[in-house]
Write a protein that holds these residues in place. Structure first.
Motif, PDB file in Angstrom:
ATOM      1  N   THR A   1      -7.177  -6.168  -5.512  1.00  0.00           N
ATOM      2  CA  THR A   1      -5.820  -5.675  -5.262  1.00  0.00           C
ATOM      3  C   THR A   1      -5.882  -4.528  -4.262  1.00  0.00           C
ATOM      4  OG1 THR A   1      -5.023  -6.306  -7.460  1.00  0.00           O
ATOM      5  CG2 THR A   1      -3.797  -4.577  -6.313  1.00  0.00           C
ATOM      6  N   TYR A   2      -6.800  -3.623  -4.492  1.00  0.00           N
ATOM      7  CA  TYR A   2      -6.977  -2.471  -3.603  1.00  0.00           C
ATOM      8  C   TYR A   2      -7.423  -2.910  -2.216  1.00  0.00           C
ATOM      9  CZ  TYR A   2      -8.237   2.378  -2.414  1.00  0.00           C
ATOM     10  OH  TYR A   2      -8.301   3.630  -1.845  1.00  0.00           O
TER      11      TYR A   2
ATOM     12  N   ASP B   1      -8.642  -5.600 -10.051  1.00  0.00           N
ATOM     13  CA  ASP B   1      -8.316  -4.260  -9.555  1.00  0.00           C
ATOM     14  C   ASP B   1      -8.922  -4.018  -8.176  1.00  0.00           C
ATOM     15  OD1 ASP B   1      -7.108  -3.531 -12.108  1.00  0.00           O
ATOM     16  OD2 ASP B   1      -9.154  -3.477 -12.880  1.00  0.00           O
TER      17      ASP B   1
ATOM     18  N   ALA C   1       0.844  -1.195   0.000  1.00  0.00           N
ATOM     19  CA  ALA C   1       0.000   0.000   0.000  1.00  0.00           C
ATOM     20  C   ALA C   1       0.875   1.238   0.000  1.00  0.00           C
ATOM     21  CB  ALA C   1      -0.913   0.001   1.216  1.00  0.00           C
TER      22      ALA C   1
ATOM     23  N   SER D   1      -5.394  -2.525   1.346  1.00  0.00           N
ATOM     24  CA  SER D   1      -6.015  -1.727   2.401  1.00  0.00           C
ATOM     25  C   SER D   1      -6.135  -2.508   3.706  1.00  0.00           C
ATOM     26  CB  SER D   1      -7.409  -1.268   1.958  1.00  0.00           C
ATOM     27  OG  SER D   1      -7.354  -0.479   0.800  1.00  0.00           O
TER      28      SER D   1
ATOM     29  N   THR E   1      -3.211   0.561 -11.281  1.00  0.00           N
ATOM     30  CA  THR E   1      -1.906   0.250 -10.685  1.00  0.00           C
ATOM     31  C   THR E   1      -0.775   0.166 -11.713  1.00  0.00           C
ATOM     32  OG1 THR E   1      -2.509  -2.087 -10.841  1.00  0.00           O
ATOM     33  CG2 THR E   1      -2.865  -1.012  -8.715  1.00  0.00           C
TER      34      THR E   1
ATOM     35  N   LEU F   1      -2.450   5.529   1.111  1.00  0.00           N
ATOM     36  CA  LEU F   1      -3.465   4.484   1.217  1.00  0.00           C
ATOM     37  C   LEU F   1      -3.380   3.797   2.572  1.00  0.00           C
ATOM     38  CD1 LEU F   1      -5.696   2.643   0.196  1.00  0.00           C
ATOM     39  CD2 LEU F   1      -3.954   1.253  -0.960  1.00  0.00           C
TER      40      LEU F   1
ATOM     41  N   SER G   1      -6.388   3.826   5.234  1.00  0.00           N
ATOM     42  CA  SER G   1      -6.984   2.549   5.612  1.00  0.00           C
ATOM     43  C   SER G   1      -7.008   2.374   7.125  1.00  0.00           C
ATOM     44  CB  SER G   1      -6.213   1.400   4.961  1.00  0.00           C
ATOM     45  OG  SER G   1      -6.265   1.490   3.556  1.00  0.00           O
TER      46      SER G   1
ATOM     47  N   HIS H   1      -3.630   5.299  -3.419  1.00  0.00           N
ATOM     48  CA  HIS H   1      -4.870   5.645  -2.733  1.00  0.00           C
ATOM     49  C   HIS H   1      -5.838   6.275  -3.725  1.00  0.00           C
ATOM     50  CE1 HIS H   1      -7.097   8.330   0.372  1.00  0.00           C
ATOM     51  NE2 HIS H   1      -7.685   7.169   0.279  1.00  0.00           N
TER      52      HIS H   1
ATOM     53  N   VAL I   1       0.305   0.129  -4.393  1.00  0.00           N
ATOM     54  CA  VAL I   1      -1.112   0.327  -4.695  1.00  0.00           C
ATOM     55  C   VAL I   1      -1.501   1.732  -4.245  1.00  0.00           C
ATOM     56  CG1 VAL I   1      -3.455  -0.518  -4.314  1.00  0.00           C
ATOM     57  CG2 VAL I   1      -1.536  -2.129  -4.363  1.00  0.00           C
TER      58      VAL I   1
ATOM     59  N   ARG J   1     -15.096   3.064  -4.176  1.00  0.00           N
ATOM     60  CA  ARG J   1     -14.082   3.669  -5.046  1.00  0.00           C
ATOM     61  C   ARG J   1     -14.116   3.131  -6.472  1.00  0.00           C
ATOM     62  NH1 ARG J   1     -13.969   7.955  -2.589  1.00  0.00           N
ATOM     63  NH2 ARG J   1     -13.202   7.906  -0.446  1.00  0.00           N
TER      64      ARG J   1
ATOM     65  N   ALA K   1     -13.626   0.263  -0.226  1.00  0.00           N
ATOM     66  CA  ALA K   1     -13.157  -0.210  -1.530  1.00  0.00           C
ATOM     67  C   ALA K   1     -14.295  -0.229  -2.537  1.00  0.00           C
ATOM     68  CB  ALA K   1     -12.538  -1.600  -1.388  1.00  0.00           C
TER      69      ALA K   1
END
Length: 286
Positions: A158-159, A155, A92, A163, A135, A96, A100, A143, A141, A124, A121
């Motif tokens: 991954t986020y 995607d 992260a 987080s 990314t 981010l 988080s 924010h 990753v 977003r 998440a």
């Protein structure tokens, strides 16, 4: 036993790199049989405890037949799937990580913190398959502070994993195949989801399915969209030493074609899940 059959199109004799399989809570891939190709190497991803095989096609279609056991002693998430790893796909960015931790604390921490990060998440992303991922070209990753970003399950998760781990939670990234109920056990692409583990409670999350099927706010459920799924790998940041040399991948989920001097690429496939009452059971939201 249940069987997962994956048929791969092979336009030439370029070798295939194929995941051997993994386990989740309740199911485990216990074997792989190959038809139409010759297995020339068995490879090991040492950090993750995963295996892969390299296959030289002997026919225009190579068939991969995975044996799946339900309810056995091997049917549990691997510990390595929950271990934090410092890779561009799981690291992260500083903002981010800070955001988080703040989201989790404001929610009261614990299970409420996990739910808050899932909701964050979800807020977003707009479900889509963009040509350029958010990314791409990043070493961490980033924010997503405001607005909506187009993203697929890859995607979004991954986020989410970045987080969750930045906030101190155990989170695992799983990848395999999802078979929508309406398609009768057939699919032609992969799917991923996230499992969290906290206070002795294991929960599974699929934000992408909630967004795509417009199911409302994401709640923990293995199959919020009716169907069945099988995991074939876990985690991000895979490395294998193939006949073409060492290759570094975000992950080896679906079979990939190896070509000298080029990055491995995914190939066309059709996956079929043989009917099984345990796998086909739709689990409702917890």
């Amino acid at each position: 036993m249940t069987r997962l059959s994956v048929k791969v199109e092979c336009p030439d004799d370029a070798p295939l790199l194929v995941p051997v399989g993994t386990a989740t809570q309740g199911t485990a891939i216990t074997g792989l049989t190959v038809d139409g190709g010759l297995v020339t190497r068995t490879l090991r991803e040492v950090e993750l405890g995963l295996s892969a095989v390299e296959i030289v096609p002997q026919k225009e279609t190579v068939s991969l037949d995975y044996a799946i056991e339900t309810g056995g002693s091997a049917a549990r998430y691997p510990e390595t799937a929950f271990q934090p790893r410092d890779t561009p796909h799981t690291r992260a960015a500083a903002d981010l990580a800070a955001a988080s931790r703040d989201v989790a604390v404001r929610a009261g921490g614990g299970a409420d913190g996990i739910a808050a990060l899932v909701a964050e998440a979800e807020a977003r992303f707009a479900y889509a398959h963009p040509e350029v991922r958010f990314t791409d070209g990043m070493d961490a990753v980033p924010h997503l502070a405001c607005g909506l970003t187009e993203g697929s399950c890859v995607d979004i998760n991954t986020y989410l994993v970045a987080s969750l781990r930045a906030a101190g939670y155990e989170a695992a990234y799983l990848y395999g195949y999802f078979f929508p109920q309406e398609r009768g056990g057939i699919t032609d692409d992969g799917h991923c989801w996230v499992a969290t583990r906290h206070g002795g409670e294991l929960l599974e999350w699929d934000i992408a399915h909630h967004l795509k099927a417009r199911l409302g706010p994401t709640r923990p459920a293995l199959n919020p969209r009716p169907g069945a799924r099988v995991a074939v790998t876990h985690s991000m940041g895979h490395r294998y030493v193939t006949s073409m040399g060492a290759v570094s991948l975000k992950l080896l989920g679906e079979p990939m074609r190896l070509t000298p001097g080029e990055a491995p690429e995914y190939v066309n496939l059709t996956a079929r899940l043989q009917d099984d009452p345990v796998l086909s059971q739709t689990k409702g939201a917890a």
